[in-house]
Design a protein around this motif. Structure first.
Motif: not given
Length: 383
Positions: A10, A13-14, A17, A78, A81-82, A345-346, A349
């Motif tokens: 997570a 991913q965040f 981005s 993100q 949701t995260l 999801s990663s 993205y």
């Protein structure tokens, strides 16, 4: 079997981005002030080369603006949701700053960006230049508000932590945070190197295919100056603000990123040194420089973007395991999702961001290959 925790996935991913967004914000920031400089230089000299450079890079500004807005959407998804609990805990600080940034972006888009992008040649030149100035100030204001939030998260001040959230008692301490000046210099350095190498790279790419016109030669010289200023800004950061802005060099797992940034910065410095030698010492323009140097410049067109990503990683991950230093840990606000969900999801993205990057590159070189269509002049209107 090697396993990666959902929290680590997570985080990457965040913050991945966020790093992708930072690249286009850097291009947006530097190109906004570049356009103002080009307009003022054209007004002062009356030479068409300045407005020729403007016509190409205003399209880059527009592309960067569209991509920045587009990437903000998955970033907000993100965040919700995260890290849903984070938004509740820091709403007292992030809410007003984010709302003000969105309001400023809306006003700039509705009034000033429209005038700069769509009214060229249809309004008086002084009003068009005023639109360019207000657009640059608007972009700077949005960046400043986001830097204020990042500075506060890095070193909280002016707030009190309660059981449920964080309460602001001194907005001046947040808005005029002691780290903001250094972060502004970092943004200036990164964006200048990013756009400077893009300008030099596209000119080198063009000269390998055909002779350059006056505007394209001017583009190369402006890019070199911007890159030199950006390099000076980075050296200043590393010497005097390394501990304030970046992950410590000795931190486990981050030495490779540090060495990658240092290596890339060294290569960029070597290229700039050779370019200065041929441009200033040998009095040659880009078309008369050695072919190997032209190819080198062309290959390094987006090296500044990579440097922004590396320095962004060193900055965004500085406070781990905290998201707000010594106040809120990432583990506290993480909404647990399965590893499989986060991997899928990663990847989704990543595919989206790759498509955006490829599209941006394609449109960037499209104008470089075929040129831009001059704006029709009307009597008494801006060029």
């Amino acid at each position: 079997m090697f396993e990666i925790s959902p929290l680590l996935l997570a985080e990457w991913q965040f913050f991945g981005s966020l790093g992708f967004l930072s690249v286009f914000v850097a291009v947006l920031f530097s190109s906004a002030w570049l356009l103002l400089f080009l307009k003022l230089a054209w007004h002062k000299t009356g030479q068409d080369a300045w407005i020729g450079v403007y016509r190409y890079w205003v399209r880059v500004f527009a592309l960067a603006m569209v991509v920045s807005v587009a990437v903000t959407i998955p970033l907000m998804i993100q965040a919700g949701t995260l890290w849903p609990a984070l938004l509740m805990k820091i709403a007292g600080v992030a809410g007003p700053l984010a709302c003000l940034a969105v309001l400023l972006a809306f006003v700039c888009k509705l009034i000033f960006f429209n005038g700069m992008l769509y009214r060229q040649g249809k309004m008086k030149e002084k009003w068009h230049t005023a639109s360019v100035l207000m657009s640059a100030l608007g972009v700077t204001g949005i960046v400043y508000l986001m830097l204020a939030l990042q500075s506060w998260m890095n070193a909280p001040q002016g707030t009190i932590k309660t059981e449920s959230n964080i309460v602001v008692h001194d907005w001046l301490a947040i808005v005029f945070h002691h780290e903001i000046a250094w972060r502004l210099i970092l943004v200036f350095a990164g964006s200048s190197l990013c756009l400077g190498f893009m300008m030099m790279g596209v000119s080198a790419w063009q000269v390998l295919r055909r002779p350059l016109n006056q505007a394209e030669n001017l583009t190369f010289r402006i890019g070199l100056v911007m890159a030199l200023y950006g390099m000076a800004g980075f050296v200043l950061q590393v010497l005097f603000a390394q501990d304030t802005l970046f992950v410590p060099f000795a931190a486990n797992g981050w030495r490779k990123v540090w060495w990658g940034g240092i290596l890339l910065l060294g290569i960029m410095l070597l290229v700039l040194t050779l370019l200065c030698y041929y441009l200033l010492g040998k009095k040659r323009d880009i078309g008369k420089m050695p072919v190997f140097l032209q190819k080198w410049c062309s290959l390094m067109t987006f090296s500044g973007c990579l440097l922004v990503l590396l320095t962004g990683a060193l900055s965004y991950f500085r406070n781990l395991p905290f998201i707000v230093y010594k106040e809120i840990a990432l583990q506290e606000v993480f909404r647990y999702l399965s590893t499989q969900t986060l991997v899928l999801s990663s990847l989704a993205y990543l595919v989206v961001y790759l498509l955006i990057a490829v599209s941006f590159r394609q449109m960037f070189y499209q104008a470089a290959r075929y040129g831009v269509v001059p704006v029709r002049k009307t009597m008494g209107a801006a060029a």
